[in-house]
Design a protein around this motif. Structure first.
Motif, short mmCIF file in Angstrom:
data_model
loop_
_atom_site.label_atom_id
_atom_site.label_comp_id
_atom_site.label_asym_id
_atom_site.label_seq_id
_atom_site.Cartn_x
_atom_site.Cartn_y
_atom_site.Cartn_z
N TYR A 1 3.14 2.07 -8.34
CA TYR A 1 3.35 0.78 -7.67
C TYR A 1 4.07 0.98 -6.35
CZ TYR A 1 4.93 -3.95 -6.68
OH TYR A 1 5.17 -5.14 -6.06
N ALA A 2 5.05 1.87 -6.32
CA ALA A 2 5.79 2.15 -5.08
C ALA A 2 4.86 2.74 -4.03
CB ALA A 2 6.96 3.08 -5.36
N ARG A 3 3.95 3.64 -4.43
CA ARG A 3 2.97 4.20 -3.49
C ARG A 3 2.01 3.13 -2.99
NH1 ARG A 3 3.26 8.66 -6.97
NH2 ARG A 3 1.44 7.98 -8.15
N TRP A 4 1.57 2.25 -3.91
CA TRP A 4 0.68 1.17 -3.51
C TRP A 4 1.39 0.26 -2.49
CZ3 TRP A 4 1.11 -4.12 -3.75
CH2 TRP A 4 -0.04 -4.83 -3.45
N CYS A 5 2.64 -0.05 -2.73
CA CYS A 5 3.41 -0.89 -1.80
C CYS A 5 3.52 -0.23 -0.44
CB CYS A 5 4.81 -1.19 -2.35
SG CYS A 5 4.81 -2.34 -3.74
N LYS A 6 3.79 1.06 -0.44
CA LYS A 6 3.92 1.80 0.83
C LYS A 6 2.60 1.73 1.60
CE LYS A 6 5.48 6.19 2.69
NZ LYS A 6 4.51 7.04 3.26
N ARG A 7 1.47 1.95 0.92
CA ARG A 7 0.16 1.88 1.58
C ARG A 7 -0.13 0.48 2.10
NH1 ARG A 7 -1.45 4.82 -2.92
NH2 ARG A 7 -2.53 3.01 -3.73
N ALA A 8 0.22 -0.53 1.32
CA ALA A 8 -0.03 -1.92 1.75
C ALA A 8 0.80 -2.27 2.98
CB ALA A 8 0.29 -2.88 0.60
N ILE A 9 2.04 -1.83 3.00
CA ILE A 9 2.91 -2.10 4.15
C ILE A 9 2.41 -1.34 5.38
CG2 ILE A 9 5.24 -1.77 5.08
CD1 ILE A 9 6.24 -2.37 2.17
N GLU A 10 1.97 -0.10 5.19
CA GLU A 10 1.45 0.68 6.31
C GLU A 10 0.15 0.10 6.86
OE1 GLU A 10 1.11 4.75 5.05
OE2 GLU A 10 3.28 5.06 5.16
N ALA A 11 -0.70 -0.44 5.99
CA ALA A 11 -1.94 -1.05 6.46
C ALA A 11 -1.65 -2.27 7.33
CB ALA A 11 -2.82 -1.46 5.27
N TYR A 12 -0.58 -2.96 7.03
CA TYR A 12 -0.22 -4.16 7.79
C TYR A 12 0.62 -3.82 9.01
CZ TYR A 12 1.30 -8.93 8.74
OH TYR A 12 1.56 -10.12 9.34
N MET A 13 1.67 -3.04 8.82
CA MET A 13 2.64 -2.77 9.90
C MET A 13 2.46 -1.43 10.58
SD MET A 13 4.47 -5.44 10.14
CE MET A 13 5.73 -4.83 11.25
N GLY A 14 1.73 -0.51 9.98
CA GLY A 14 1.62 0.83 10.53
C GLY A 14 2.58 1.77 9.83
N PRO A 15 2.38 3.07 9.98
CA PRO A 15 3.21 4.04 9.25
C PRO A 15 4.69 4.02 9.64
CG PRO A 15 1.63 5.15 10.69
CD PRO A 15 1.34 3.70 10.75
N ASN A 16 5.00 3.65 10.88
CA ASN A 16 6.39 3.62 11.32
C ASN A 16 6.98 2.22 11.29
OD1 ASN A 16 6.23 6.36 11.85
ND2 ASN A 16 5.50 6.00 13.92
N ARG A 17 6.22 1.28 10.75
CA ARG A 17 6.62 -0.13 10.65
C ARG A 17 6.94 -0.72 12.02
NH1 ARG A 17 9.88 -0.67 4.97
NH2 ARG A 17 8.24 0.25 3.75
#
Length: 167
Positions: free
Chosen positions: A82-98
């Motif tokens: 779930y933590a990995r899924w959250c990280k991927r979802a946030i990166e898809a929206y904000m980018g890898p560096n947020r």
């Protein structure tokens, strides 16, 4: 059948278009217009993709959903998957560096920068027309610009992802 007739009357759609699933949303009706589509198929697909990315992002950050009356999300147990899924979802929206670079917000920011002198507000257009499904005709031009940028970002126009502008 009453819903189909209501759509036909309210939105001026043909019976065929009123039966289409796209007629349920403003962005879909912009795609269905008979004489000329105000939103192309690639732009419509970009809107659908953006909504999916945005919904995953909201779930990943545990944002409250104003349309639901539930008391909270999940049972509070967080697994590594779930933590990995959250990280991927946030990166898809904000980018890898947020910072927005590389995610959908980076694509919108780059396009917004190109149109800053004409008073465009691509973020508001996406929010009101795509996310909230509200009918704001004065924002259709801005949402078209935003959806073009997203279509490039998602590779829906037969081209590779649009690279952010160098500073």
């Amino acid at each position: 059948m009453d819903a189909i007739l209501l759509r036909m009357k309210m939105f001026g759609l043909s019976e065929k278009d009123a039966r289409d699933q796209k007629a349920a949303t403003f962005i879909g009706r912009l795609n269905l217009t008979d004489k000329k589509a105000l939103i192309s198929n690639a732009q419509y697909d970009a809107a659908v993709e953006f909504l999916a990315v945005y919904d995953k992002y909201k779930r990943a950050i545990s944002a409250p959903d104003g349309t639901k009356q539930s008391g909270g999300a999940g049972g509070g147990v967080e697994t590594e998957d779930y933590a990995r899924w959250c990280k991927r979802a946030i990166e898809a929206y904000m980018g890898p560096n947020r910072d927005g670079q590389g995610g959908v917000m980076g694509a919108i920011a780059a396009e917004q920068g190109l149109h800053r002198n004409r008073g465009a507000n691509l973020y508001a257009a996406l929010d009101y027309i795509v996310c909230r499904d509200e009918q704001h005709w004065h924002m259709v031009g801005d949402v078209r610009l935003a959806l073009n940028a997203l279509a490039h970002h998602f590779g829906l126009l037969g081209k590779t992802k649009k690279e952010p502008l160098a500073a």
